[in-house]
Write an enzyme that holds these catalytic residues in place. Structure first.
Site, mmCIF file in Angstrom:
data_model
loop_
_atom_site.group_PDB
_atom_site.id
_atom_site.type_symbol
_atom_site.label_atom_id
_atom_site.label_comp_id
_atom_site.label_asym_id
_atom_site.label_seq_id
_atom_site.Cartn_x
_atom_site.Cartn_y
_atom_site.Cartn_z
ATOM 1 N N ASP A 1 0.799 -1.222 0.000
ATOM 2 C CA ASP A 1 0.000 0.000 0.000
ATOM 3 C C ASP A 1 0.840 1.284 0.000
ATOM 4 O OD1 ASP A 1 -2.490 -1.167 -0.256
ATOM 5 O OD2 ASP A 1 -2.619 -1.593 1.885
ATOM 6 N N ASP B 1 -6.986 -4.881 -3.762
ATOM 7 C CA ASP B 1 -6.678 -3.480 -3.464
ATOM 8 C C ASP B 1 -5.438 -2.990 -4.215
ATOM 9 O OD1 ASP B 1 -7.772 -5.191 -1.496
ATOM 10 O OD2 ASP B 1 -7.631 -3.661 0.049
HETATM 11 N N1 GLY Z 1 -7.368 -3.288 2.776
HETATM 12 C C1 GLY Z 1 -7.699 -2.035 2.258
HETATM 13 C C2 GLY Z 1 -9.100 -1.693 2.494
HETATM 14 O O1 GLY Z 1 -9.561 -1.849 3.619
HETATM 15 O O2 GLY Z 1 -9.761 -1.268 1.590
#
Ligand code: GLY
Length: 375
Positions: A94, A151
Site C-alpha cells: 500500500d 486493493d
Molecule cells: N485493505 C484495504 C481496504 O480496507 O480497503
C-alpha cells in the site's frame, strides 16, 4: 452542474480548513473523526496503509482553492510519513496509496527534489515486492509470501508513474504482469472480484481464495469491487491496453447492478439482506472510477456510468453526510470490514472523505489527477 455539487465542495473545504488546524494541534495523521477531534490509525502507527489519504485530501483542496492552510497541513503530515520509509519492513504494497497521495502529490503540484526522491523510493519498494511467479506480494510475514489482494490494483499507479518519471520500463512491466494476473485470477465471470488470492510463492499456482474483508469466501466485498473498478480503469488510462478497459467495464456493470435502492452501498453485495451494513467508502471510490470510465466507455454506456456515479454521491450527500461542526469528517456509515476488525463500522473514516472530495473535484473540473502517470 447540479447546485448540490458546489454546495458540497464548499462545505467540505470549510470543514477541512478547520480540520487541518485541529489535526496539527493533535500532531497526528487523522484516520477517522470522533466528534470534532480526530483519531490516528488503529494499528501500526504511521506505517498503517491509510496515512496518505489525509495529505491527499489536503492536496486536492489546495489544488482546487490555492489556500495555504491545506498545503501546510499536507506538508506537516508528509514529514511523518516519510520517516516510515526508513523502517521499510513495516510497509507493504500500500505504499502506492500512501506516497502517491502525499509526496507524489507534493511533487506533482509544487515540484521539489526530495518529494521526487521519496516517491521514487516508495515505487522502488513496491517493485521490490514483485514475485516473478507473477504477482506483487501484499503483506509481510513468513506465512503470507503468496498473498495478493485486489486493493493492489490502486497501488499500480505508483509504478506507472515511476516509469514515466525515470524512463525505466521495469516499473510499468511489473504493474502489467500483476494486472494481468489479477484479471485472470480475481475477476469472476459475472464481473465480481474476490478479495484475496493465495499463490504458491515458488510456482505461482493458485492455492486458495480465502475470505478477506467481505462477508464470506466467494462473496463480493463492495470496496474490493470498487478497487477493481477504479484500479482497472487506471491501468487502462496509464497503459492504453484494451483488456484493462474491458475488465473495468465488467467490474463497473456488476457494481452498478448491486447499488441499493436508496443509492447507498452495502458492505458486501452478498450479505444477508435483513442486516443493514453499509460502506460509504466503497460508494465514493466507485463514483471516482465511474466518472473516469464514463469518459472512456462506449457512448451508450457512458451516460449510465456518469448517472450511477451521481446517484452514489447524491445518496451519500443526502443520507450520510455530516456538514455540522460536531464532526471532523463528512461521510458517516463507513465500514472497514464486514466482520468488525476494530478499524471501524458505521463511523466516519477519512479515506471515504478523500474519495468523496476527489469525486466532487472531478465533477467541478479541478481533480489533481493524483493516480495518473501523466498529469
Ligand atoms: N485493505 C484495504 C481496504 O480496507 O480497503
Amino acid at each position: 452542474m447540479e447546485q448540490w455539487i458546489d454546495t458540497a465542495f464548499a462545505s467540505a473545504a470549510r470543514k477541512f480548513a478547520s480540520g487541518a488546524k485541529q489535526a496539527a494541534a493533535q500532531g497526528i495523521i487523522p484516520y477517522k473523526s470522533e466528534g470534532r477531534r480526530y483519531a490516528p490509525s488503529p494499528f501500526d502507527g504511521n506505517s498503517w496503509w491509510t496515512g496518505g489519504f489525509w495529505p491527499g485530501l489536503m492536496w486536492q483542496l489546495y489544488h482546487a482553492t490555492g489556500e495555504a492552510v491545506y498545503r501546510d497541513e499536507a506538508l506537516r503530515t508528509e514529514e511523518l510519513l516519510t520517516r516510515e520509509l526508513r523502517a521499510f519492513d513495516l510497509l507493504n504494497h500500500d505504499v502506492g496509496f500512501m506516497y502517491l497521495l502525499s509526496t507524489g502529490a507534493h511533487y506533482r503540484l509544487l515540484g521539489g527534489r526530495q518529494a521526487l526522491s521519496d516517491t521514487l523510493h516508495a515505487a522502488t519498494l513496491l517493485a521490490g515486492r514483485f514475485n516473478p511467479a507473477g504477482f506483487i506480494r501484499a503483506w509481510p510475514g513468513k506465512d503470507r509470501a503468496g498473498y495478493a489482494i485486489i486493493d493492489c490494483m490502486m497501488n499500480l499507479s505508483l509504478l506507472y508513474w515511476a516509469s514515466e518519471q525515470t524512463g525505466d520500463p521495469r516499473f510499468s512491466a511489473i504493474a502489467k504482469i500483476h494486472a494481468d494476473t489479477t484479471l485472470r485470477e480475481f475477476l469472476r465471470d459475472d464481473g465480481s472480484n474476490c478479495h484475496i488470492v493465495v499463490f504458491d510463492p515458488s510456482t505461482g499456482k493458485v492455492l486458495d481464495r480465502p475470505m478477506g474483508q467481505g462477508y464470506a469466501p466467494g462473496s463480493s466485498w463492495s470496496r474490493g469491487q470498487a478497487w477493481a473498478l477504479y484500479g482497472f480503469t487506471l491501468s487502462y488510462i496509464n497503459t492504453g491496453e484494451e483488456r484493462y478497459l474491458d475488465a473495468a467495464l465488467r467490474s463497473a456493470r456488476y457494481f452498478i447492478s448491486h447499488i441499493r435502492e436508496d443509492g447507498l452501498t452495502d458492505s458486501d453485495f452478498c450479505q444477508p439482506k435483513d442486516e443493514e451494513r453499509i460502506d460509504n467508502i466503497a460508494g465514493a471510490v466507485a463514483a471516482c472510477g465511474l466518472l473516469e470510465l464514463s469518459a472512456l466507455a462506449p457512448a451508450e454506456e457512458s451516460k449510465t456510468f456518469r448517472a450511477a456515479a451521481l446517484r452514489l454521491l447524491k445518496a451519500e450527500y443526502d443520507l450520510c453526510a455530516d456538514w455540522t461542526d460536531a464532526s471532523g469528517g463528512i461521510l458517516q456509515k463507513c465500514t472497514a470490514s464486514y466482520h468488525d476488525d476494530g478499524a471501524g463500522r458505521h463511523v466516519n473514516i477519512l479515506y471515504g472523505d478523500y474519495f468523496f472530495v476527489e469525486a466532487l473535484c472531478k465533477l467541478r473540473g479541478t481533480d489533481a489527477r493524483l493516480w495518473m502517470a501523466r498529469a
